[in-house]
Design an enzyme around this catalytic site. Sequence first.
Site, PDB file in Angstrom:
ATOM      1  CB  THR A  48      -0.925  -0.001   1.234  1.00  0.00           C
ATOM      2  OG1 THR A  48      -1.782  -1.142   1.180  1.00  0.00           O
ATOM      3  CG2 THR A  48      -1.776   1.263   1.263  1.00  0.00           C
ATOM      4  CB  VAL A  49       3.276   2.680   2.424  1.00  0.00           C
ATOM      5  CG1 VAL A  49       4.139   3.940   2.509  1.00  0.00           C
ATOM      6  CG2 VAL A  49       2.245   2.685   3.538  1.00  0.00           C
TER       7      VAL A  49
ATOM      8  N   GLY B  31       1.471   8.784  10.170  1.00  0.00           N
ATOM      9  CA  GLY B  31       1.242   8.836   8.732  1.00  0.00           C
ATOM     10  C   GLY B  31       1.694  10.120   8.084  1.00  0.00           C
TER      11      GLY B  31
ATOM     12  CB  ILE C 268       0.523  14.169  11.109  1.00  0.00           C
ATOM     13  CG1 ILE C 268      -0.959  13.877  10.873  1.00  0.00           C
ATOM     14  CG2 ILE C 268       0.690  15.405  11.991  1.00  0.00           C
ATOM     15  CD1 ILE C 268      -1.705  13.502  12.141  1.00  0.00           C
TER      16      ILE C 268
ATOM     17  CG  ASP D  26      -0.092   1.305  15.109  1.00  0.00           C
ATOM     18  OD1 ASP D  26       0.690   1.010  14.179  1.00  0.00           O
ATOM     19  OD2 ASP D  26      -0.631   2.421  15.221  1.00  0.00           O
TER      20      ASP D  26
ATOM     21  CE  LYS E  51       1.490   4.640  14.316  1.00  0.00           C
ATOM     22  NZ  LYS E  51       0.098   4.764  13.835  1.00  0.00           N
TER      23      LYS E  51
END
Length: 432
Positions: free
Chosen positions: A16-17, A137, A139, A204, A208
């Site tokens: 995806t990325v 993501g 930001i 997750d 972070k």
Amino acid sequence: MVQKKVLKVALLGLGTVGTGVYKVLRNQETEMMHKLGCEVKIVKILVRNLEKAAKKVEDSSILTNDWESIVSDPQIDLVIELMGGLSPAKEYITQALEAGKHVVTANKDLVAVAGKELLDTAQEHKVDFLFEAAVAGGIPIIRPLKQCLAGNHITEVMGIVNGTTNFILTKMTQEGMEFQEALDLATELGYAEADPTADIEGLDAGRKVAILASVAFHSRVVFGDVAIEGITKITATDIRYAKEMGCTIKLLGVTRNTEDGIEAYVNPMLIPSDHPLASVNDSYNAVFVHGDAVEDAMFFGRGAGELPTASAVVGDVFDIARNIQFHCCTRISCTCYKDFPIKKMEDTYNSYYLRLQAEDRCGVLAELTKIFAENQVSISEIVQKKTRSNGLAEIVVITSRVREGDFQTAVKFIRELKRVEKISALLRVYQK
């Protein structure tokens, strides 16, 4: 000064990325010379399935499943790692850095565990290792903390850093859904993975928070240092009671630099509905930073997704391209020059929301308040919400700001009371 006209890049992974990065770089082709003074060109893409990947690119000759052809190619200047996971990503990144290649990654799992090691390797070999996309993501937050807010002593970084859980809690809040119903919807719409454990259990977000704490406080915090609790126990009842109190329930990642050490945790928390984070809904993320000079600043946007995450990756690529052009790489490498202790969760201070079921008899509230008092837990509010047909009353307790360890000890004794049927919910209440 000799400047490169073409910066040759290898992309590891075309999921995806990776696909998003491929699209964004192609979309920027006509702008690159103006923005960077050079062209950034993907010359190799490492994939597992050549046939499947060929459908995503215009020129399938750049596809390979041979890592050695990338790391041993002296013409490749930069490697973008978007495979995810710890292995073989760590080995590939380390080998690329040792070969004198710059690296950009979105791999939060790896940075949260081995960030210092990789940054040290990059500095040793005089190349850049950047990871803006590893947190929140699209930001911008890592670069602002390291550069734009470098003149501050940051004391707190907190926020919503997982879009899946925020979407689930938004649906529970706005539409009265129970947790499983909201999770099913998130899965159907593609916000949740087939195995949502990392999201709904807070893992997750915990990774972070470790990265944010390390960058903000210049002291190494790893994933294992973060106390983590997910949202699986949140019910529509708690959402409703929070509203009645003028609060919203959000999964918050919080890290603070205190006199006694660094606090780092992820928990569902009640936050006042007039706080800016309370209005961050659906899959959006937001990070709130407090510094001595800037005071409060909030960064808001898409926390995941193909193009938002690719935006952060390409921003790092462009930053490195400029550095190469002016021979000034490794300007900002590892910034963890301090060594603060990590506080145990039991030594942190918060207010608490406790919901329990107890016999509807005289003396129950007195027993509860006695246990709290004996354990240095001050009560701000205690309310009997309703009495059920089975003779049990639902009681909600809100404490003042107290030490976690004392509160948990009190809860332990309350669980042992014969008149208490069960503790239905235990949540923290965010206070600055």
